[in-house]
Design a protein around this motif. Structure first.
Motif, PDB file in Angstrom:
ATOM      1  N   LEU A  70       0.802  -1.222   0.000  1.00 54.13           N
ATOM      2  CA  LEU A  70       0.000   0.000   0.000  1.00 54.13           C
ATOM      3  C   LEU A  70       0.838   1.278   0.000  1.00 54.13           C
TER       4      LEU A  70
ATOM      5  N   MET B   7      -0.104   4.620  -1.876  1.00 57.35           N
ATOM      6  CA  MET B   7      -1.444   5.203  -1.727  1.00 57.35           C
ATOM      7  C   MET B   7      -1.343   6.638  -1.214  1.00 57.35           C
ATOM      8  N   THR B   8      -2.285   7.452  -1.653  1.00 55.59           N
ATOM      9  CA  THR B   8      -2.320   8.850  -1.218  1.00 55.59           C
ATOM     10  C   THR B   8      -3.043   8.958   0.128  1.00 55.59           C
TER      11      THR B   8
ATOM     12  N   GLY C  35      -5.548  10.736   0.726  1.00 59.82           N
ATOM     13  CA  GLY C  35      -6.984  10.702   0.412  1.00 59.82           C
ATOM     14  C   GLY C  35      -7.497   9.279   0.264  1.00 59.82           C
ATOM     15  N   GLN C  36      -6.690   8.405  -0.333  1.00 58.49           N
ATOM     16  CA  GLN C  36      -7.091   7.008  -0.465  1.00 58.49           C
ATOM     17  C   GLN C  36      -7.167   6.332   0.914  1.00 58.49           C
TER      18      GLN C  36
ATOM     19  N   PHE D  81     -10.324   7.406   2.551  1.00 59.87           N
ATOM     20  CA  PHE D  81     -11.460   6.689   1.984  1.00 59.87           C
ATOM     21  C   PHE D  81     -11.590   5.299   2.611  1.00 59.87           C
ATOM     22  N   ILE D  82     -10.482   4.597   2.726  1.00 60.92           N
ATOM     23  CA  ILE D  82     -10.525   3.257   3.329  1.00 60.92           C
ATOM     24  C   ILE D  82     -10.985   3.338   4.782  1.00 60.92           C
TER      25      ILE D  82
END
Length: 155
Positions: free
Chosen positions: A125, A128-129, A131-132, A135-136
Motif C-alpha cells: 500500500l 497510496m495517497t 486521500g485514499q 477513503f478506506i
C-alpha cells in the motif's frame, strides 16, 4: 454512490476476508514464550502490556467484551503464567492486571509479528495517497457502524 454490483463485489471480498480472519483466529500461535496462544488471549495480553495495572472493568471495555468473559480469560492466562493479578494498594477491592516476565516474552513476540504484518502491508500500500487512506478509513468505519447496528438489533 456505488452501484449494487459494486456493493455486492465489495461484500463478497469482505466475507472472504472475514472467513480468512476467522480461520487465523482459530489457529493458536507461539509468540516466543513456548505457549500456543489464541488471538483472543494474545490481544488481551497486548492491552495489559500497553496498560500495566489495568483493572478488569477497563480491560473489558477496551476489548468490547463482558467482565465475565475477561475474568475467564484472565484465569486461563494466569494458569499459563502469562498474567498476574494484584490488589490496588489504594483500593483493596480493585484487582489490577499485569504481564509476568513470561507474558512479556509473548507480548514482545506479538509486537514483532505485527511489525512484520505492517511492513508487508506497507509494501503493498506504500504508494497510496492520504486521500485514499481516508477513503478506506471511512469505508471500514461504515462496515463497523453497520455491524454495531445489526448487533444491537438482535433479540
Amino acid at each position: 454512490m456505488a452501484d449494487t454490483p459494486d456493493i455486492l463485489q465489495l461484500s463478497s471480498t469482505w466475507i472472504r476476508i472475514l472467513n480468512k480472519m476467522d480461520a487465523m483466529e482459530k489457529c493458536p500461535r507461539d509468540f516466543g514464550s513456548g505457549d500456543l496462544l489464541h488471538c483472543s488471549e494474545i490481544h488481551t495480553m497486548m492491552v495489559i502490556g500497553k496498560r500495566p495495572d489495568i483493572n478488569i472493568t477497563d480491560l473489558a471495555a477496551s476489548l468490547g467484551i463482558t467482565k465475565s468473559a475477561i475474568s475467564q480469560m484472565i484465569s486461563r492466562l494466569e494458569g499459563k503464567n502469562l498474567v498476574e493479578k494484584c490488589r490496588n494498594p489504594d483500593n483493596d477491592k480493585e484487582i489490577l492486571l499485569r504481564l509476568t516476565p513470561h507474558g512479556t516474552i509473548a507480548y514482545l513476540g506479538h509486537e514483532q509479528y505485527h511489525a512484520k504484518i505492517y511492513a508487508r502491508m506497507q509494501e503493498k500500500l506504500g504508494d497510496m495517497t492520504p486521500g485514499q487512506f481516508r477513503f478506506i478509513a471511512t469505508f471500514l468505519g461504515a462496515i463497523e457502524e453497520t455491524a454495531d447496528e445489526f448487533t444491537q438489533e438482535q433479540p
